[in-house]
Write a protein that holds these residues in place. Structure first.
Motif, PDB file in Angstrom:
ATOM      1  N   ARG A  53       0.659  -1.110  -0.037  1.00  0.00           N
ATOM      2  CA  ARG A  53      -0.050   0.013  -0.026  1.00  0.00           C
ATOM      3  C   ARG A  53       0.849   1.147   0.067  1.00  0.00           C
ATOM      4  N   ILE A  54       0.654   2.126  -0.901  1.00  0.00           N
ATOM      5  CA  ILE A  54       1.232   3.465  -1.285  1.00  0.00           C
ATOM      6  C   ILE A  54       0.408   4.450  -0.356  1.00  0.00           C
ATOM      7  N   ASP A  55       0.927   5.364   0.461  1.00  0.00           N
ATOM      8  CA  ASP A  55       0.092   6.185   1.129  1.00  0.00           C
ATOM      9  C   ASP A  55      -0.637   7.263   0.116  1.00  0.00           C
ATOM     10  N   THR A  56       0.245   7.918  -0.775  1.00  0.00           N
ATOM     11  CA  THR A  56      -0.179   8.915  -1.675  1.00  0.00           C
ATOM     12  C   THR A  56       0.636   8.547  -3.014  1.00  0.00           C
ATOM     13  N   LEU A  57      -0.115   8.595  -4.129  1.00  0.00           N
ATOM     14  CA  LEU A  57       0.416   8.661  -5.524  1.00  0.00           C
ATOM     15  C   LEU A  57       0.085   9.772  -6.131  1.00  0.00           C
ATOM     16  N   ALA A  58       1.310  10.618  -6.556  1.00  0.00           N
ATOM     17  CA  ALA A  58       1.146  11.760  -7.262  1.00  0.00           C
ATOM     18  C   ALA A  58       1.984  11.968  -8.375  1.00  0.00           C
ATOM     19  N   PHE A  59       1.851  12.812  -9.226  1.00  0.00           N
ATOM     20  CA  PHE A  59       2.529  13.049 -10.356  1.00  0.00           C
ATOM     21  C   PHE A  59       3.100  14.553 -10.737  1.00  0.00           C
ATOM     22  N   ASP A  60       4.508  14.546 -10.869  1.00  0.00           N
ATOM     23  CA  ASP A  60       4.913  15.884 -11.030  1.00  0.00           C
ATOM     24  C   ASP A  60       4.836  16.227 -12.769  1.00  0.00           C
ATOM     25  N   PRO A  61       4.189  17.249 -13.008  1.00  0.00           N
ATOM     26  CA  PRO A  61       3.756  17.856 -14.260  1.00  0.00           C
ATOM     27  C   PRO A  61       4.973  18.178 -15.138  1.00  0.00           C
ATOM     28  N   GLN A  62       5.943  18.868 -14.339  1.00  0.00           N
ATOM     29  CA  GLN A  62       7.079  19.570 -15.073  1.00  0.00           C
ATOM     30  C   GLN A  62       8.080  18.378 -15.265  1.00  0.00           C
ATOM     31  N   SER A  63       8.462  17.448 -14.264  1.00  0.00           N
ATOM     32  CA  SER A  63       9.341  16.481 -14.721  1.00  0.00           C
ATOM     33  C   SER A  63       8.737  15.211 -15.370  1.00  0.00           C
ATOM     34  N   LYS A  64       7.353  15.304 -15.484  1.00  0.00           N
ATOM     35  CA  LYS A  64       6.677  13.986 -16.196  1.00  0.00           C
ATOM     36  C   LYS A  64       7.039  12.844 -15.435  1.00  0.00           C
ATOM     37  N   ALA A  65       6.986  12.791 -14.180  1.00  0.00           N
ATOM     38  CA  ALA A  65       7.390  11.638 -13.477  1.00  0.00           C
ATOM     39  C   ALA A  65       6.641  11.355 -12.134  1.00  0.00           C
ATOM     40  N   PHE A  66       6.372  10.248 -11.835  1.00  0.00           N
ATOM     41  CA  PHE A  66       5.464   9.862 -10.712  1.00  0.00           C
ATOM     42  C   PHE A  66       6.356   9.948  -9.463  1.00  0.00           C
ATOM     43  N   VAL A  67       5.527  10.587  -8.295  1.00  0.00           N
ATOM     44  CA  VAL A  67       6.118  10.629  -7.106  1.00  0.00           C
ATOM     45  C   VAL A  67       5.260   9.789  -5.952  1.00  0.00           C
ATOM     46  N   ILE A  68       6.032   9.011  -5.134  1.00  0.00           N
ATOM     47  CA  ILE A  68       5.406   8.374  -4.121  1.00  0.00           C
ATOM     48  C   ILE A  68       5.570   9.059  -2.820  1.00  0.00           C
ATOM     49  N   ILE A  69       4.322   9.294  -2.184  1.00  0.00           N
ATOM     50  CA  ILE A  69       4.599  10.038  -0.708  1.00  0.00           C
ATOM     51  C   ILE A  69       4.156   9.222   0.443  1.00  0.00           C
ATOM     52  N   GLU A  70       5.016   8.998   1.244  1.00  0.00           N
ATOM     53  CA  GLU A  70       4.856   8.065   2.477  1.00  0.00           C
ATOM     54  C   GLU A  70       4.938   9.015   3.896  1.00  0.00           C
ATOM     55  N   TYR A  71       3.915   8.751   4.839  1.00  0.00           N
ATOM     56  CA  TYR A  71       3.890   9.435   5.895  1.00  0.00           C
ATOM     57  C   TYR A  71       4.526   8.602   6.848  1.00  0.00           C
ATOM     58  N   LYS A  72       5.716   8.848   7.643  1.00  0.00           N
ATOM     59  CA  LYS A  72       6.142   8.215   8.502  1.00  0.00           C
ATOM     60  C   LYS A  72       5.819   8.091  10.078  1.00  0.00           C
ATOM     61  N   ARG A  73       5.514   6.916  10.460  1.00  0.00           N
ATOM     62  CA  ARG A  73       4.875   6.711  12.087  1.00  0.00           C
ATOM     63  C   ARG A  73       6.088   6.269  12.828  1.00  0.00           C
ATOM     64  N   GLU A  74       7.020   5.771  12.456  1.00  0.00           N
ATOM     65  CA  GLU A  74       8.191   5.183  13.194  1.00  0.00           C
ATOM     66  C   GLU A  74       9.401   6.073  12.959  1.00  0.00           C
ATOM     67  N   ARG A  75       9.825   6.781  13.928  1.00  0.00           N
ATOM     68  CA  ARG A  75      11.034   7.670  13.955  1.00  0.00           C
ATOM     69  C   ARG A  75      12.317   6.573  13.705  1.00  0.00           C
ATOM     70  N   ASN A  76      12.419   5.622  13.958  1.00  0.00           N
ATOM     71  CA  ASN A  76      13.742   4.996  13.773  1.00  0.00           C
ATOM     72  C   ASN A  76      13.769   3.832  12.683  1.00  0.00           C
ATOM     73  N   SER A  77      12.620   3.876  11.940  1.00  0.00           N
ATOM     74  CA  SER A  77      12.550   2.955  10.588  1.00  0.00           C
ATOM     75  C   SER A  77      13.660   3.398   9.489  1.00  0.00           C
ATOM     76  N   SER A  78      13.875   2.355   8.790  1.00  0.00           N
ATOM     77  CA  SER A  78      14.840   2.696   7.622  1.00  0.00           C
ATOM     78  C   SER A  78      14.140   3.504   6.260  1.00  0.00           C
ATOM     79  N   VAL A  79      14.600   4.674   6.034  1.00  0.00           N
ATOM     80  CA  VAL A  79      13.826   5.335   4.855  1.00  0.00           C
ATOM     81  C   VAL A  79      14.341   4.854   3.559  1.00  0.00           C
ATOM     82  N   ILE A  80      15.785   4.153   3.615  1.00  0.00           N
ATOM     83  CA  ILE A  80      16.606   3.878   2.617  1.00  0.00           C
ATOM     84  C   ILE A  80      15.813   2.668   1.947  1.00  0.00           C
TER      85      ILE A  80
END
Length: 303
Positions: A53-80
């Motif tokens: 599950r992806i929290d939010t799927l968006a699109f950048d009209p300038q770069s013509k690319a998709f952007v996935i947005i995730e809202y972090k709940r755990e401060r120590n989880s790995s973002v990489i």
């Protein structure tokens, strides 16, 4: 960062932070104001693909690319690890993302219309640990951190965490990892250095002159290199773009047709032709003869 209210008596009073109780509240705020906050098109909330599950799927009209947005709940989880998982998921399931875009936007976007090399993941949180900040501090890593804070006077601050100019390449760290190699070979971070490579000293000097002049128009203007050109933005508002060419520069100004005051008529209307960058006006530049006047044109695009 502490915020204060300054009254007419010259007295400071601190505006205290009022944290969001639920991460869902942050997600709702971003999704409702996607264009204003991030300059993106809102595509889908809670987008599910391959049991993820992806929290939010968006699109950048300038770069013509998709952007996935995730809202972090755990401060120590790995973002990489999470970031690379989502980037890989998108690259392996391009058709599903295009289908979702076309269904929600009622358009006919095709696979070749998307610049998959500029795909990125953005993590949004009320705070990131030093380890999380350091983990994404690579110049060619398409993972960003955005910090959001709410205050008791209903003010909200949203701050993209900037990467160090001296940041290393993720490829040097992950070069022996097959799963990371697949993503880093397909997704690229573009830079001024890339776009100026192979250009003459005269063209490079010309670019620097106009770049500095644009930045001097407003302290909030930022340089945002894209695949084919260099964009200049204030917050999420695109001001202009410089396309570096063999013998000069092509400047695109983000002003709608009929709204640019150009008494010298240096620009041409490109509203009906294909072009890089945003806006309906462009001009070719080969010297600094009209630099001051051209800045008066660019200034009209600053909001």
């Amino acid at each position: 960062m502490a915020l204060y209210k300054y009254n007419t008596s010259g007295v400071f009073s601190e505006i205290k932070e009022k944290p969001f109780k639920l991460e869902r509240d942050i997600q709702r705020m971003f999704e409702t104001n996607m264009s204003e906050i991030m300059g993106l098109e809102m595509i889908k909330s809670e987008f599910t693909i391959k049991d993820r599950r992806i929290d939010t799927l968006a699109f950048d009209p300038q770069s013509k690319a998709f952007v996935i947005i995730e809202y972090k709940r755990e401060r120590n989880s790995s973002v990489i690890d999470q970031g690379f998982t989502y980037l890989s998921l998108m690259l392996q399931n391009q058709a599903d993302f295009i289908l979702e875009y076309n269904e929600t936007q009622a358009r006919n976007l095709k696979r070749n219309d998307v610049d998959w090399s500029q795909t990125k993941v953005v993590f949004v949180s009320q705070g990131f640990t030093p380890n999380q900040r350091e983990a994404v501090n690579f110049k060619d890593l398409s993972i960003e951190l955005w910090e959001v804070k709410r205050y008791e006077n209903d003010s909200v601050s949203i701050t993209p965490i900037r990467k160090s100019h001296a940041s290393a390449s993720i490829k040097t760290v992950m070069q022996n990892s097959p799963e990371f190699k697949e993503v880093t070979e397909k997704i690229k971070e573009y830079s001024e250095e890339n776009l100026l490579k192979g250009k003459s000293d005269d063209v490079v000097e010309l670019y620097e002159s106009y770049k500095n002049a644009i930045l001097n128009l407003n302290t909030e203007i930022e340089v945002k290199p894209q695949k084919w050109y260099i964009s200049f933005k204030k917050a999420n508002s695109h001001i202009c773009a410089l396309e570096i060419q063999k013998n000069g520069i092509k400047l695109t100004i983000n002003v709608a047709k009929g709204h640019l005051e150009d008494s010298k008529q240096l620009t041409r209307d490109i509203s009906t032709v294909g072009h890089f960058g945003n806006g309906d006006y462009e001009l070719k530049i080969s010297d600094t003869k009209y630099l001051e006047y051209i800045m008066s044109l660019v200034k009209q695009a600053i909001k």
